[in-house]
Motif scaffolding. Structure first.
Motif, PDB file in Angstrom:
ATOM      1  N   LYS A   2       0.851  -1.187   0.000  1.00 39.91           N
ATOM      2  CA  LYS A   2       0.000   0.000   0.000  1.00 39.91           C
ATOM      3  C   LYS A   2       0.888   1.238   0.000  1.00 39.91           C
ATOM      4  CE  LYS A   2      -3.620   2.232   2.637  1.00 39.91           C
ATOM      5  NZ  LYS A   2      -4.469   2.177   3.827  1.00 39.91           N
ATOM      6  N   LEU A   3       0.565   2.206  -0.862  1.00 39.08           N
ATOM      7  CA  LEU A   3       1.308   3.459  -0.917  1.00 39.08           C
ATOM      8  C   LEU A   3       0.544   4.530  -0.148  1.00 39.08           C
ATOM      9  CD1 LEU A   3       2.362   3.573  -4.668  1.00 39.08           C
ATOM     10  CD2 LEU A   3       3.789   3.036  -2.710  1.00 39.08           C
ATOM     11  N   VAL A   4       1.237   5.223   0.754  1.00 42.64           N
ATOM     12  CA  VAL A   4       0.642   6.310   1.527  1.00 42.64           C
ATOM     13  C   VAL A   4       1.471   7.562   1.265  1.00 42.64           C
ATOM     14  CG1 VAL A   4       0.038   7.134   3.826  1.00 42.64           C
ATOM     15  CG2 VAL A   4      -0.114   4.686   3.301  1.00 42.64           C
ATOM     16  N   PRO A   5       0.901   8.569   0.581  1.00 44.97           N
ATOM     17  CA  PRO A   5       1.657   9.783   0.289  1.00 44.97           C
ATOM     18  C   PRO A   5       1.961  10.584   1.557  1.00 44.97           C
ATOM     19  CG  PRO A   5      -0.466   9.761  -0.859  1.00 44.97           C
ATOM     20  CD  PRO A   5      -0.423   8.579   0.031  1.00 44.97           C
ATOM     21  N   LEU A   6       3.085  11.276   1.548  1.00 43.53           N
ATOM     22  CA  LEU A   6       3.496  12.113   2.673  1.00 43.53           C
ATOM     23  C   LEU A   6       3.330  13.586   2.317  1.00 43.53           C
ATOM     24  CD1 LEU A   6       6.778  10.239   3.612  1.00 43.53           C
ATOM     25  CD2 LEU A   6       4.525   9.970   4.641  1.00 43.53           C
ATOM     26  N   ALA A   7       3.227  14.421   3.328  1.00 36.84           N
ATOM     27  CA  ALA A   7       3.155  15.883   3.200  1.00 36.84           C
ATOM     28  C   ALA A   7       2.077  16.295   2.191  1.00 36.84           C
ATOM     29  CB  ALA A   7       4.514  16.460   2.867  1.00 36.84           C
ATOM     30  N   ASP A   8       2.461  17.064   1.159  1.00 34.62           N
ATOM     31  CA  ASP A   8       1.481  17.575   0.188  1.00 34.62           C
ATOM     32  C   ASP A   8       1.430  16.730  -1.082  1.00 34.62           C
ATOM     33  OD1 ASP A   8       3.996  18.309  -0.731  1.00 34.62           O
ATOM     34  OD2 ASP A   8       3.263  20.149  -1.658  1.00 34.62           O
ATOM     35  N   ARG A   9       1.805  15.460  -0.965  1.00 36.74           N
ATOM     36  CA  ARG A   9       1.813  14.575  -2.136  1.00 36.74           C
ATOM     37  C   ARG A   9       0.436  13.929  -2.339  1.00 36.74           C
ATOM     38  NH1 ARG A   9       6.554  16.212  -1.531  1.00 36.74           N
ATOM     39  NH2 ARG A   9       8.341  15.413  -2.646  1.00 36.74           N
ATOM     40  N   VAL A  10       0.141  13.593  -3.607  1.00 38.37           N
ATOM     41  CA  VAL A  10      -1.117  12.963  -3.988  1.00 38.37           C
ATOM     42  C   VAL A  10      -0.797  11.775  -4.883  1.00 38.37           C
ATOM     43  CG1 VAL A  10      -3.330  13.324  -5.158  1.00 38.37           C
ATOM     44  CG2 VAL A  10      -2.280  15.210  -3.913  1.00 38.37           C
ATOM     45  N   SER A  82       1.029   7.670 -10.376  1.00 39.62           N
ATOM     46  CA  SER A  82       1.889   8.851 -10.354  1.00 39.62           C
ATOM     47  C   SER A  82       1.771   9.484  -8.978  1.00 39.62           C
ATOM     48  CB  SER A  82       1.453   9.872 -11.402  1.00 39.62           C
ATOM     49  OG  SER A  82       1.655   9.372 -12.690  1.00 39.62           O
ATOM     50  N   ILE A  83       2.897   9.970  -8.466  1.00 40.96           N
ATOM     51  CA  ILE A  83       2.895  10.713  -7.217  1.00 40.96           C
ATOM     52  C   ILE A  83       3.274  12.145  -7.561  1.00 40.96           C
ATOM     53  CG2 ILE A  83       3.906  10.962  -4.925  1.00 40.96           C
ATOM     54  CD1 ILE A  83       4.491   7.951  -5.000  1.00 40.96           C
ATOM     55  N   VAL A  84       2.362  13.079  -7.262  1.00 38.95           N
ATOM     56  CA  VAL A  84       2.581  14.491  -7.588  1.00 38.95           C
ATOM     57  C   VAL A  84       2.351  15.344  -6.350  1.00 38.95           C
ATOM     58  CG1 VAL A  84       1.853  14.195  -9.993  1.00 38.95           C
ATOM     59  CG2 VAL A  84       0.188  14.903  -8.310  1.00 38.95           C
ATOM     60  N   ARG A  85       2.902  16.541  -6.356  1.00 36.07           N
ATOM     61  CA  ARG A  85       2.575  17.525  -5.328  1.00 36.07           C
ATOM     62  C   ARG A  85       1.203  18.096  -5.669  1.00 36.07           C
ATOM     63  NH1 ARG A  85       6.366  19.783  -1.932  1.00 36.07           N
ATOM     64  NH2 ARG A  85       8.478  19.037  -2.224  1.00 36.07           N
ATOM     65  N   GLN A  86       0.462  18.484  -4.657  1.00 35.52           N
ATOM     66  CA  GLN A  86      -0.855  19.065  -4.910  1.00 35.52           C
ATOM     67  C   GLN A  86      -0.750  20.291  -5.815  1.00 35.52           C
ATOM     68  OE1 GLN A  86      -4.555  19.518  -2.227  1.00 35.52           O
ATOM     69  NE2 GLN A  86      -3.293  21.300  -1.798  1.00 35.52           N
ATOM     70  N   SER A  87       0.338  21.039  -5.713  1.00 38.06           N
ATOM     71  CA  SER A  87       0.511  22.242  -6.538  1.00 38.06           C
ATOM     72  C   SER A  87       0.689  21.916  -8.022  1.00 38.06           C
ATOM     73  CB  SER A  87       1.703  23.054  -6.040  1.00 38.06           C
ATOM     74  OG  SER A  87       2.891  22.283  -6.124  1.00 38.06           O
ATOM     75  N   GLU A  88       0.993  20.649  -8.366  1.00 34.08           N
ATOM     76  CA  GLU A  88       1.128  20.248  -9.772  1.00 34.08           C
ATOM     77  C   GLU A  88      -0.219  19.880 -10.395  1.00 34.08           C
ATOM     78  OE1 GLU A  88       5.541  18.384 -10.154  1.00 34.08           O
ATOM     79  OE2 GLU A  88       4.083  17.153  -9.084  1.00 34.08           O
ATOM     80  N   ILE A  89      -1.265  19.806  -9.574  1.00 36.34           N
ATOM     81  CA  ILE A  89      -2.606  19.522 -10.096  1.00 36.34           C
ATOM     82  C   ILE A  89      -3.167  20.834 -10.634  1.00 36.34           C
ATOM     83  CG2 ILE A  89      -4.944  18.816  -9.491  1.00 36.34           C
ATOM     84  CD1 ILE A  89      -3.673  16.950  -7.393  1.00 36.34           C
ATOM     85  N   LEU A  90      -3.625  20.802 -11.890  1.00 35.32           N
ATOM     86  CA  LEU A  90      -4.093  22.018 -12.540  1.00 35.32           C
ATOM     87  C   LEU A  90      -5.578  22.300 -12.316  1.00 35.32           C
ATOM     88  CD1 LEU A  90      -2.253  21.431 -15.926  1.00 35.32           C
ATOM     89  CD2 LEU A  90      -1.457  22.747 -13.966  1.00 35.32           C
ATOM     90  N   ALA A  91      -6.396  21.229 -12.210  1.00 33.58           N
ATOM     91  CA  ALA A  91      -7.835  21.421 -12.052  1.00 33.58           C
ATOM     92  C   ALA A  91      -8.490  20.146 -11.546  1.00 33.58           C
ATOM     93  CB  ALA A  91      -8.457  21.823 -13.387  1.00 33.58           C
ATOM     94  N   ILE A  92      -9.674  20.305 -10.941  1.00 34.85           N
ATOM     95  CA  ILE A  92     -10.514  19.169 -10.553  1.00 34.85           C
ATOM     96  C   ILE A  92     -11.628  19.078 -11.581  1.00 34.85           C
ATOM     97  CG2 ILE A  92     -12.082  18.255  -8.802  1.00 34.85           C
ATOM     98  CD1 ILE A  92     -10.455  19.777  -6.699  1.00 34.85           C
ATOM     99  N   VAL A  93     -11.858  17.888 -12.115  1.00 32.05           N
ATOM    100  CA  VAL A  93     -12.906  17.666 -13.113  1.00 32.05           C
ATOM    101  C   VAL A  93     -14.214  17.398 -12.378  1.00 32.05           C
ATOM    102  CG1 VAL A  93     -13.653  16.234 -15.048  1.00 32.05           C
ATOM    103  CG2 VAL A  93     -11.210  16.707 -14.714  1.00 32.05           C
ATOM    104  N   GLU A  94     -15.233  18.184 -12.692  1.00 36.84           N
ATOM    105  CA  GLU A  94     -16.547  17.993 -12.051  1.00 36.84           C
ATOM    106  C   GLU A  94     -17.553  17.445 -13.028  1.00 36.84           C
ATOM    107  OE1 GLU A  94     -17.583  21.756 -10.353  1.00 36.84           O
ATOM    108  OE2 GLU A  94     -16.278  21.415  -8.638  1.00 36.84           O
TER     109      GLU A  94
END
Length: 94
Positions: A2-10, A82-94
């Motif tokens: 199981k992968l658990v992201p740390l800090a501001d990672r997603v 993929s593991i990214v920082r939250q700041s690398e996410i450009l948008a949430i799809v609704e």
């Protein structure tokens, strides 16, 4: 495992979208570029990163748009993530 992201990672899993041409030909995933829409699998706790308070906005199950070459790719049990920082996410799809 199981992968658990740390800090501001997603932790993201690419969304596999089958594409069909106008003539009805189904395009394989091998011929397409890396998808930019992904599903959030897990979110880190946030906290203080580089001296700034980070509040996590995304949650598991959200569909998000990320930059094409963002993050680090990881393969666990034949599933690519993929593991990214939250700041690398450009948008949430609704």
């Amino acid at each position: 495992m199981k992968l658990v992201p740390l800090a501001d990672r997603v932790l993201l899993k690419p969304v596999e979208a089958m594409e069909t041409t106008a003539s009805g030909i189904i395009l394989s995933t091998a011929t397409k570029e890396k998808p930019v829409v992904s599903e959030v699998v897990a979110v880190g706790p946030g906290g203080v990163v580089d001296g700034n308070e980070v509040k996590m906005v995304v949650k598991p199950g959200d569909k998000v748009v990320v930059a094409k070459y963002a993050g680090t790719e990881v393969k666990v049990e034949d599933v690519e993530y993929s593991i990214v920082r939250q700041s690398e996410i450009l948008a949430i799809v609704e």
